[in-house]
Design an enzyme around this catalytic site. Structure first.
Site, PDB file in Angstrom:
ATOM      1  N   ASP A  42       0.845  -1.198   0.000  1.00 41.41           N
ATOM      2  CA  ASP A  42       0.000   0.000   0.000  1.00 41.41           C
ATOM      3  C   ASP A  42       0.891   1.264   0.000  1.00 41.41           C
ATOM      4  O   ASP A  42       1.809   1.353  -0.811  1.00 41.41           O
ATOM      5  CB  ASP A  42      -0.966  -0.053   1.205  1.00 41.41           C
ATOM      6  CG  ASP A  42      -2.097   0.949   1.090  1.00 41.41           C
ATOM      7  OD1 ASP A  42      -3.101   0.650   0.429  1.00 41.41           O
ATOM      8  OD2 ASP A  42      -1.964   2.057   1.651  1.00 41.41           O
ATOM      9  N   TYR A  57      -3.138  11.226   0.846  1.00 38.53           N
ATOM     10  CA  TYR A  57      -3.665  11.104  -0.523  1.00 38.53           C
ATOM     11  C   TYR A  57      -3.542  12.433  -1.262  1.00 38.53           C
ATOM     12  O   TYR A  57      -3.223  12.476  -2.443  1.00 38.53           O
ATOM     13  CB  TYR A  57      -5.123  10.621  -0.481  1.00 38.53           C
ATOM     14  CG  TYR A  57      -5.219   9.175  -0.032  1.00 38.53           C
ATOM     15  CD1 TYR A  57      -5.165   8.845   1.320  1.00 38.53           C
ATOM     16  CD2 TYR A  57      -5.302   8.147  -0.960  1.00 38.53           C
ATOM     17  CE1 TYR A  57      -5.209   7.527   1.735  1.00 38.53           C
ATOM     18  CE2 TYR A  57      -5.354   6.819  -0.552  1.00 38.53           C
ATOM     19  CZ  TYR A  57      -5.308   6.517   0.789  1.00 38.53           C
ATOM     20  OH  TYR A  57      -5.336   5.217   1.188  1.00 38.53           O
ATOM     21  N   HIS A 103      -5.217  -7.604  -0.058  1.00 44.50           N
ATOM     22  CA  HIS A 103      -4.403  -6.385   0.020  1.00 44.50           C
ATOM     23  C   HIS A 103      -3.546  -6.311   1.285  1.00 44.50           C
ATOM     24  O   HIS A 103      -2.435  -5.797   1.245  1.00 44.50           O
ATOM     25  CB  HIS A 103      -5.358  -5.185  -0.043  1.00 44.50           C
ATOM     26  CG  HIS A 103      -4.659  -3.867  -0.078  1.00 44.50           C
ATOM     27  ND1 HIS A 103      -3.851  -3.485  -1.128  1.00 44.50           N
ATOM     28  CD2 HIS A 103      -4.647  -2.835   0.800  1.00 44.50           C
ATOM     29  CE1 HIS A 103      -3.380  -2.265  -0.882  1.00 44.50           C
ATOM     30  NE2 HIS A 103      -3.844  -1.852   0.273  1.00 44.50           N
TER      31      HIS A 103
END
Ligand SMILES: *[C@@H]1O[C@H](CO)[C@@H](O)[C@H](O)[C@H]1NC(C)=O
Length: 451
Positions: free
Chosen positions: A215, A361, A418
């Protein structure tokens, strides 16, 4: 006929872009290795010591959390016969809120790097003579934490007669996550965080080390091994990401000619592209919000433990298996225990780090970072990528080599999602140890040929 025209136009766009795009990679970005991300007034009095640290949830926090959970509203019931398709199923939410518990383990520390108090776990195994300790920086992502690695730590640091090395692990919280302090000003994106973590390794005395990440850990890791390629001995990632035009164009081209792009046995990880994109649109709303207005949604998540739980655990449901969407309980407890997921959640709740975690982000998906084009700069660092069956994206191995020309291996797991280290600590650790073994063999051979 329409299809032919469409195909030809794709081909034309592809050829134009491909041949017009510059063939030489951009230069390495110029980053200030001493950039100060903390409050200005602390700049002159930086404390560079390394202090032991203990995660503690004090009584006030625990009481406040209990109270908030007690006075929660009656949530809007889910639609009939619906699982997680509309988001976290509120019937299942109740069973989680009734359980929420607390934790502590492994040596924790804090040290100030560039104005940020960086929290990290350091695990140093005892090794017999003849076994070399080698340092590895282990990087988590969102909405994970250092907690993701707890089950893998004993496996990764184990001493084995099959290996002439043992891993010493440095596991930091990303700035703004868990107990690492956030930047006070804009501009701390993945490239700058790579600088912070490299400086952390220097502070601890490691001039050369291995890097592992998934990630955000894989994105920060990829930048770190590009910017500091002379300091990294090898890079292992459990999320493949190459955000380059070339990889995008080939992925589109493969929608029509899959065999050109991907081995047949892995084709269903990427195609049909329509499914890939519809999943993307359905699941990536959070990404748009967090890349644009993280502070607004942060207000609600900070104010409500129930909201925070639903927001974060929904990701653990769907990012582990897409088909968990159709389950009323989100399949959460088929792969994790309640304790594991609530421990991880506490690292957002207790330090109130949800807003600053989401800001990453915005600090990545912006013109400043795109302009660096770091994914167009190949890194010579030996790299090993493992791609789990249910990872969010898939990149064919040969496309990875434009960024990682020294791709030693790309392993494909038939299982796993994930949060690979968290979900399958055994398979994850084995793959990492295989990679380090291969990297060390390569180094020995290089040294031999140099002699
Ligand atoms: C790459 O991974 C595969 C599958 O785990 C393994 O069989 C192979 O030996 C690895 N290659 C190298 C160079 O280590």
């Amino acid at each position: 006929m329409a299809k032919v025209v469409f195909l030809l136009s794709i081909l034309a766009v592809f050829l134009t872009v491909y041949f017009l795009s510059p063939s030489t990679p951009p230069p390495l970005p110029q980053l200030d290795y001493d950039a100060w991300w903390g409050p200005e007034n602390l700049k002159k009095k930086q404390d560079t010591s390394i202090k032991p640290f203990k995660i503690q949830f004090d009584n006030v926090l625990v009481k406040d959390l209990r109270d908030r959970l007690k006075i929660r509203p009656t949530f809007t019931p889910p639609l009939q016969d619906v699982g997680f398709e509309y988001g976290f199923n509120t019937k299942t939410l109740e069973t989680w809120l009734q359980y929420w518990a607390f934790f502590n383990q492994y040596p924790h520390f804090k040290t100030n790097i560039q104005g940020l108090d960086i929290h990290f776990i350091r695990v140093t195994p005892q090794v017999p003579q003849g076994v070399q300790l080698v340092p590895m920086l282990l990087l988590h992502g969102w909405p994970g934490s250092v907690r993701e690695f707890y089950e893998a730590i004993p496996l990764l640091t184990a001493v084995s007669k099959d290996r002439d090395f043992a891993l010493e692990l440095i596991i930091p919280s990303i700035p703004g996550y868990g107990y690492s302090s956030p930047s006070v000003r804009p501009g701390l994106g993945p490239p700058e965080i790579a600088v912070v973590f490299r400086n952390l390794m220097h502070r601890l005395g490691f001039k050369k080390f291995f890097v592992q990440g998934g990630d955000w850990g894989a994105i920060i890791g990829s930048q770190l091994v590009t910017i500091f390629h002379e300091e990294v001995l090898g890079y292992h990632a459990n999320m493949a990401n190459v955000l380059s035009l070339k990889s995008m164009i080939y992925t589109w081209l493969g929608a029509y000619f899959p065999s050109l792009v991907v081995e047949e046995k892995y084709a269903d990880r990427l195609y049909p592209l329509s499914k890939y994109y519809s999943d993307f649109v359905e699941e990536m709303g959070y990404l748009h919000i967090q890349a644009t207005k993280p502070d607004t949604v942060g207000v609600a998540l900070l104010d409500s433990p129930s909201g925070l739980l639903a927001y974060i655990l929904e990701k653990f449901s769907t990012w582990t298996r897409k088909d968990h969407r159709s389950k009323v309980d989100g399949g959460l407890e088929s792969k994790f225990t309640k304790d594991q997921l609530l421990d991880n959640l506490m690292l957002y709740y207790a330090p109130k780090s949800i807003t600053t975690s989401m800001r990453l982000y915005s600090e990545f998906l912006n013109k400043r970072v795109f302009a660096m084009r770091i994914d167009d700069i190949p890194t010579p660092v030996p790299t090993w990528i493992v791609q789990a069956r249910h990872e969010l994206g898939y990149v064919p191995s040969w496309l990875l080599t434009s960024k990682f020309p020294n791709l030693v291996n790309a392993t494909h797991l038939d299982d796993g999602g994930h949060f690979l280290a968290f979900e399958m600590p055994k398979e994850f650790s084995q793959d990492v140890l295989d990679a380090i073994t291969a990297f060390r063999k390569l180094q020995k051979n290089v040294r031999k040929t140099e002699l």
